[in-house]
Design a protein around this motif. Sequence first.
Motif, PDB file in Angstrom:
ATOM      1  N   ASP A 152       0.811  -1.214   0.000  1.00 53.15           N
ATOM      2  CA  ASP A 152       0.000   0.000   0.000  1.00 53.15           C
ATOM      3  C   ASP A 152       0.847   1.268   0.000  1.00 53.15           C
ATOM      4  N   LYS A 153       2.047   1.235   0.559  1.00 48.88           N
ATOM      5  CA  LYS A 153       2.878   2.428   0.662  1.00 48.88           C
ATOM      6  C   LYS A 153       3.749   2.600  -0.575  1.00 48.88           C
ATOM      7  N   PRO A 154       4.116   3.844  -0.907  1.00 50.62           N
ATOM      8  CA  PRO A 154       5.083   4.045  -1.992  1.00 50.62           C
ATOM      9  C   PRO A 154       6.417   3.410  -1.648  1.00 50.62           C
ATOM     10  N   LEU A 155       7.155   3.064  -2.689  1.00 51.46           N
ATOM     11  CA  LEU A 155       8.330   2.199  -2.521  1.00 51.46           C
ATOM     12  C   LEU A 155       9.640   2.949  -2.747  1.00 51.46           C
ATOM     13  N   ILE A 156      10.615   2.632  -1.934  1.00 44.98           N
ATOM     14  CA  ILE A 156      11.991   3.085  -2.121  1.00 44.98           C
ATOM     15  C   ILE A 156      12.864   1.850  -2.327  1.00 44.98           C
ATOM     16  N   ALA A 157      13.594   1.831  -3.439  1.00 48.23           N
ATOM     17  CA  ALA A 157      14.440   0.683  -3.773  1.00 48.23           C
ATOM     18  C   ALA A 157      15.829   0.866  -3.176  1.00 48.23           C
ATOM     19  N   LEU A 158      16.363  -0.218  -2.646  1.00 44.82           N
ATOM     20  CA  LEU A 158      17.728  -0.241  -2.133  1.00 44.82           C
ATOM     21  C   LEU A 158      18.538  -1.182  -3.019  1.00 44.82           C
ATOM     22  N   LEU A 159      19.585  -0.643  -3.663  1.00 45.23           N
ATOM     23  CA  LEU A 159      20.464  -1.441  -4.522  1.00 45.23           C
ATOM     24  C   LEU A 159      21.871  -1.388  -3.920  1.00 45.23           C
ATOM     25  N   PRO A 160      22.175  -2.302  -3.005  1.00 47.29           N
ATOM     26  CA  PRO A 160      23.440  -2.208  -2.260  1.00 47.29           C
ATOM     27  C   PRO A 160      24.641  -2.857  -2.928  1.00 47.29           C
ATOM     28  N   GLY A 161      24.486  -3.347  -4.154  1.00 50.29           N
ATOM     29  CA  GLY A 161      25.625  -3.938  -4.848  1.00 50.29           C
ATOM     30  C   GLY A 161      25.472  -5.424  -5.057  1.00 50.29           C
ATOM     31  N   SER A 162      26.549  -6.041  -5.559  1.00 43.03           N
ATOM     32  CA  SER A 162      26.480  -7.464  -5.916  1.00 43.03           C
ATOM     33  C   SER A 162      27.493  -8.320  -5.178  1.00 43.03           C
ATOM     34  N   ARG A 163      28.378  -7.691  -4.401  1.00 44.53           N
ATOM     35  CA  ARG A 163      29.399  -8.442  -3.680  1.00 44.53           C
ATOM     36  C   ARG A 163      29.151  -8.328  -2.180  1.00 44.53           C
ATOM     37  N   LYS A 164      29.435  -9.379  -1.460  1.00 43.53           N
ATOM     38  CA  LYS A 164      29.119  -9.413  -0.033  1.00 43.53           C
ATOM     39  C   LYS A 164      29.748  -8.256   0.725  1.00 43.53           C
ATOM     40  N   GLN A 165      30.992  -7.926   0.401  1.00 43.45           N
ATOM     41  CA  GLN A 165      31.681  -6.853   1.118  1.00 43.45           C
ATOM     42  C   GLN A 165      30.945  -5.535   0.987  1.00 43.45           C
ATOM     43  N   GLU A 166      30.576  -5.175  -0.249  1.00 43.06           N
ATOM     44  CA  GLU A 166      29.915  -3.894  -0.446  1.00 43.06           C
ATOM     45  C   GLU A 166      28.485  -3.923   0.058  1.00 43.06           C
ATOM     46  N   ILE A 167      27.804  -5.056  -0.079  1.00 47.53           N
ATOM     47  CA  ILE A 167      26.428  -5.165   0.419  1.00 47.53           C
ATOM     48  C   ILE A 167      26.388  -4.887   1.926  1.00 47.53           C
ATOM     49  N   ARG A 168      27.316  -5.485   2.644  1.00 47.91           N
ATOM     50  CA  ARG A 168      27.358  -5.279   4.103  1.00 47.91           C
ATOM     51  C   ARG A 168      27.592  -3.807   4.446  1.00 47.91           C
ATOM     52  N   LEU A 169      28.562  -3.193   3.790  1.00 48.63           N
ATOM     53  CA  LEU A 169      28.887  -1.799   4.080  1.00 48.63           C
ATOM     54  C   LEU A 169      27.756  -0.853   3.685  1.00 48.63           C
ATOM     55  N   MET A 170      27.139  -1.103   2.530  1.00 53.86           N
ATOM     56  CA  MET A 170      26.083  -0.205   2.053  1.00 53.86           C
ATOM     57  C   MET A 170      24.795  -0.349   2.862  1.00 53.86           C
ATOM     58  N   LEU A 171      24.375  -1.575   3.080  1.00 56.00           N
ATOM     59  CA  LEU A 171      23.111  -1.774   3.805  1.00 56.00           C
ATOM     60  C   LEU A 171      23.195  -1.258   5.233  1.00 56.00           C
ATOM     61  N   GLU A 172      24.354  -1.331   5.826  1.00 58.95           N
ATOM     62  CA  GLU A 172      24.508  -0.839   7.195  1.00 58.95           C
ATOM     63  C   GLU A 172      24.062   0.617   7.307  1.00 58.95           C
ATOM     64  N   VAL A 173      24.371   1.412   6.291  1.00 55.37           N
ATOM     65  CA  VAL A 173      23.966   2.822   6.295  1.00 55.37           C
ATOM     66  C   VAL A 173      22.557   2.992   5.740  1.00 55.37           C
ATOM     67  N   MET A 174      22.259   2.323   4.623  1.00 58.04           N
ATOM     68  CA  MET A 174      20.955   2.494   3.978  1.00 58.04           C
ATOM     69  C   MET A 174      19.803   2.181   4.924  1.00 58.04           C
ATOM     70  N   LEU A 175      19.936   1.127   5.710  1.00 57.46           N
ATOM     71  CA  LEU A 175      18.842   0.703   6.572  1.00 57.46           C
ATOM     72  C   LEU A 175      18.568   1.687   7.700  1.00 57.46           C
ATOM     73  N   LYS A 176      19.535   2.523   8.015  1.00 60.31           N
ATOM     74  CA  LYS A 176      19.360   3.480   9.116  1.00 60.31           C
ATOM     75  C   LYS A 176      18.468   4.654   8.750  1.00 60.31           C
ATOM     76  N   VAL A 177      18.083   4.786   7.488  1.00 57.89           N
ATOM     77  CA  VAL A 177      17.175   5.876   7.117  1.00 57.89           C
ATOM     78  C   VAL A 177      15.713   5.485   7.324  1.00 57.89           C
ATOM     79  N   LEU A 178      15.442   4.217   7.538  1.00 58.36           N
ATOM     80  CA  LEU A 178      14.054   3.745   7.611  1.00 58.36           C
ATOM     81  C   LEU A 178      13.194   4.520   8.608  1.00 58.36           C
TER      82      LEU A 178
END
Length: 377
Positions: free
Chosen positions: A186-212
Amino acid sequence: MKYYLIAGEASGDLHASHLMEELKKQDPAARFRCWGGDLMKGQGGELVRHYRDLAFMGFFEVLVHLRTISANLRFCKKDLLSWRPDVLILVDYPGFNLRIASFAKQHGFRVFYYISPQIWAWHSSRVRVIRKNVERMFVILPFEKEFYARHDYPVDFVGHPLLDVIPEQPGPPLREADPDDPAAGDKPLIALLPGSRKQEIRLMLEVMLKVLPRFPGYRFVVAGAPSVPAEYYAALIQSLPVKVVFNKTYELLRCAQAALVTSGTATLETALMKVPQVVCYKGNPLSYLLARQLVHVDFISLVNLVMGREIVRELIQGDLTPVKLTQALGEILTDEAGKARLQQDYRELRIKLGGPGASAKTASLMINYLTPKPLNP
């Protein structure tokens, strides 16, 4: 003909798979042996190594995995000598591929390079290595042709292959009766594209998720990398109300009001899908400090590099904080005039990237270069 292809990342797997598809159309006898991923395998390639076992991000990460990389190089050289292809086609991934190019040239193999390494950003001395060992280079960014011309090395600009994957009018969001359908909600969507490698996914999501917490009126969906297991994302997301979808990145972007995107090919994909974005990048601190001494470009995202100016916000390393990311996301969601300017810039970007048909054009050029020319009578 026998084609040996080497791609070391998800984007290389995508573009190489489309090239393989076009090569098969123009060369029905084509046989493929490859280093890459599931998409290349799906085009009939005999997969030697998967890119998930090849992608190491950053200078110091490469040092840590030097033994593995050396073993892969030795195996690749042995495999080339055993299979003896008509041509070796290298796809980006320069740290590995330029070493293989030198070996292949020494042993009499023809060497083509599809999608230039970003040597225009740093390590431009590698042009000498390319000029010595690579017979033909096929570039996909408009400024690369001029860069190589300055170094007295003619290349073929074929346009960007994403223009074939993402048409100018991509169509409405898909709305399937599917629990992984990004449009479901029901809510509008924001896409998170944190990368394709485990190292970058971990680093990116750690910050991206804090905006929720600052955007309770939106739902957040992560574009999962096919080579990364769902359990890895679950451990990072924990109890947060965030969905992860796999193999639906474009469907996800069609539904998105905005996106937080790790620097790389995904920034171009997001732009071609006409989605406002904030470009994010964070790496190992020591690797980043070293890179800053070597990199000589004004921007990190391909979108801004092609345009020659900043049209999307970039938050890099120390600037990639929850506070700044929250502010940047809020701006692209609410600034209506900014959204209109961005859409005009995105249209200009598509024009700069060249027309459609990059994969077919590249395949045609390759086969033409490989086909023996009749001698003059």
